[in-house]
Design an enzyme around this catalytic site. Structure first.
Site, PDB file in Angstrom:
ATOM      1  N   ARG A 145      31.803  -8.012 -24.757  1.00  0.00           N
ATOM      2  CA  ARG A 145      30.589  -7.823 -25.551  1.00  0.00           C
ATOM      3  C   ARG A 145      30.123  -6.389 -25.418  1.00  0.00           C
ATOM      4  NH1 ARG A 145      25.002  -6.014 -24.383  1.00  0.00           N
ATOM      5  NH2 ARG A 145      23.662  -7.016 -25.884  1.00  0.00           N
ATOM      6  N   VAL A 146      29.860  -5.746 -26.534  1.00  0.00           N
ATOM      7  CA  VAL A 146      29.301  -4.403 -26.519  1.00  0.00           C
ATOM      8  C   VAL A 146      27.910  -4.471 -27.134  1.00  0.00           C
ATOM      9  CG1 VAL A 146      29.519  -2.051 -27.352  1.00  0.00           C
ATOM     10  CG2 VAL A 146      31.559  -3.320 -26.680  1.00  0.00           C
ATOM     11  N   THR A 193      18.299  -1.709 -18.757  1.00  0.00           N
ATOM     12  CA  THR A 193      19.054  -0.565 -19.272  1.00  0.00           C
ATOM     13  C   THR A 193      18.307   0.682 -18.810  1.00  0.00           C
ATOM     14  OG1 THR A 193      19.675  -1.778 -21.242  1.00  0.00           O
ATOM     15  CG2 THR A 193      19.706   0.605 -21.413  1.00  0.00           C
TER      16      THR A 193
END
Length: 320
Positions: free
Chosen positions: A197-198, A169
């Site tokens: 999917r979050v 990320t």
């Protein structure tokens, strides 16, 4: 009451960074932090600086955001991003977006052009079209490496968890010369995740990132589900509101997440007076910071290189 000296910190993801990707990760966070710093140095806003830094990493295939994002179970890229303005707590986020080169720019548009905070999937796609955001064919965002890894994870005896450790990320936090703070975070999520999917990144309630002029700004990385359970970014700012330094607040919150839900991660933080920290409980996290004209960067715990930022800005190699 003079002008603040601006500060910016970026991360390229916590986890395990494979040897052959270390140089690229270091160079990538340095390039990103210098881009953001360039904006701050000219009196630009923290918001513009974090957006630009994150955009730089989205465009860099070394990171799991934008180009180079990991693939979901169906072999597609689905990305999440968030941006937040500490001045008035305005925020914009997108989740499960496809076919956009820079999700962080789309998040900024959500913040500025709608009354909403979070748009997802098809709605985000329609909004991007309405805003004239150029469409990017999904396969353009897919790197050879992401595809290889996706295939490996599909094998019956594979252990996707093993690969999750190499996450990536990306995020940035900054305080500008006006004393305003901002954060931005962007990710491709977990490899071979379920469709739709979050993770924590788009979860505005203070998981993937949070910014408030009264305390500071934080951007997180690591195991998203764990980060959401403890609302990590907000937890760190809470500790700072109680009087902890950014470093102590980050360590305390990361320790809590590990003890309470067994989750590992990393975080970058800056407070309103310009103190900053980059801390992680994973093996590694690529990070870089600029304060008082000095560039700092590292990947391993305890690793910290320092050099004059202007010297790095002028050197063509992105500063390393």
């Amino acid at each position: 009451f003079g002008k603040m000296k601006p500060v910016i910190v970026v991360h390229g993801g916590a986890g395990r960074i494979f040897k052959e990707r270390e140089e690229g990760s270091r160079a990538g966070v340095v390039r990103a932090v210098l881009r953001g710093y360039g904006i701050l140095k000219q009196g630009g806003s923290a918001l513009d600086a974090v957006e630009e830094a994150v955009r730089s990493m989205e465009d860099d295939p070394h990171f799991n955001a934008g180009c180079g994002s990991v693939l979901n179970e169906k072999g597609e890229v689905e990305m999440d991003a968030i941006i937040m303005d500490g001045k008035n707590l305005d925020s914009g986020a997108v989740s499960a977006v496809k076919c956009v080169a820079n999700p962080v720019k789309l998040a900024r548009l959500v913040m500025e052009k709608t009354k909403h905070v979070l748009l997802t999937d098809r709605g985000a796609h329609l909004f991007a079209q309405a805003m004239g955001v150029p469409q990017m064919p999904g396969e353009k965002l897919i790197t050879e490496r992401s595809r290889e890894r996706w295939k490996k994870n599909l094998e019956p005896d594979s252990n996707p968890e093993e690969f999750q450790k190499d996450l990536g990320t990306v995020g940035a936090v900054a305080v500008d010369s006006e004393g305003n703070v901002a954060c931005a975070t962007s990710t491709g999520g977990l490899s071979n995740k379920l469709i739709g999917r979050v993770g924590d990144t788009a979860c505005i309630e203070g998981s993937g990132g949070y910014a408030d002029n009264h305390s500071g700004a934080a951007s997180t990385t690591g195991h998203g589900e764990s980060i959401m359970k403890v609302v990590l970014a907000r937890l760190i700012l809470y500790h700072m509101e109680q009087g902890m330094s950014p470093e102590a607040a980050a360590d305390t919150a990361l320790d809590y997440m590990k003890a309470r839900v067994g989750g590992l991660g990393g975080v970058i933080v800056v407070n309103s007076s310009g103190e900053w920290a980059a801390r992680f409980s994973t093996k590694q996290m690529s990070w870089a910071a600029v304060k008082d004209g000095q560039l700092h960067y590292g990947i391993y715990a305890g690793e910290r290189h320092t050099k004059p930022a202007d010297e790095a800005l002028t050197s063509a190699s992105g500063g390393l």
